[in-house]
Design a protein around this motif. Sequence first.
Motif, PDB file in Angstrom:
ATOM      1  N   VAL A   7       0.825  -1.206   0.000  1.00  0.00           N
ATOM      2  CA  VAL A   7       0.000   0.000   0.000  1.00  0.00           C
ATOM      3  C   VAL A   7       0.856   1.252   0.000  1.00  0.00           C
ATOM      4  O   VAL A   7       0.606   2.191  -0.756  1.00  0.00           O
ATOM      5  N   ASN A  27      -7.462  -4.279  -0.250  1.00  0.00           N
ATOM      6  CA  ASN A  27      -7.642  -4.577   1.168  1.00  0.00           C
ATOM      7  C   ASN A  27      -8.902  -5.413   1.407  1.00  0.00           C
ATOM      8  O   ASN A  27      -8.916  -6.315   2.247  1.00  0.00           O
ATOM      9  N   GLY A  54      -8.638  -9.138   2.823  1.00  0.00           N
ATOM     10  CA  GLY A  54      -9.166  -9.352   4.161  1.00  0.00           C
ATOM     11  C   GLY A  54     -10.257 -10.394   4.211  1.00  0.00           C
ATOM     12  O   GLY A  54     -10.330 -11.201   5.151  1.00  0.00           O
TER      13      GLY A  54
END
Length: 221
Positions: free
Chosen positions: A168, A180, A184
């Motif tokens: 990132v 993300n 995740g």
Amino acid sequence: MPVPSAAPADAGGTAAGEPPPPPGPPLPETLRESDFDNAACRLALFSWGVEYREIPPLADDDQRDCGIARPLEVTQILPGIALEGAAPMRCDTARSLARWMREIVVPAASHLPGAPRVIALTPGSTYQCRAVVGNGDGNRISEHALGNAIDIAAFTFDNGTRIEIAPVQDRGDLSVAFQNAVQGAACLFFTTVLGPGSNAAHDDHLHLDIKQRRGGFRLCQ
């Protein structure tokens, strides 16, 4: 009367002169699906529009624990979404990948500018007979060597854009939010998720695998 002493053990822990115990089955055979489980898995893939072909068992002459007993070669993970290069894997791996794409990646892409449609995945490593990298000491066999893992390097969209997995750093746009989100949520479908932020070896891809651990533990980084 004196008790006879035990015969001396050799380095392998067996009494002198005794042959070592036979090795257990190779790891791919311990993961071989039953006919019922294999059929159920392939039915799920068919119902979701996954395109694949069954290929002969994969093995490695130099490493008995590398291989896939009932491999599939996947070319399209969902309708209209190509898996570039046709990746060999176990059916359970393909099923987890398809579910993640259907339930997380495709909906997440609709929030990108212009709501583009995902049309291709660029894999990194798929099946490969090798040891663990990044967090390993080089002695443990990788889940890639068993068809349990796939690495995703990039997503391609129908508007010509492409999101490559990367650290990132100072980025802060919707592409970062997309990365993300999909990283995740991947641990809902895979037991191991490694990517940027886990270690340097995974800075440019997502590692996804279905390794079974005691107690249902999942490694999400």
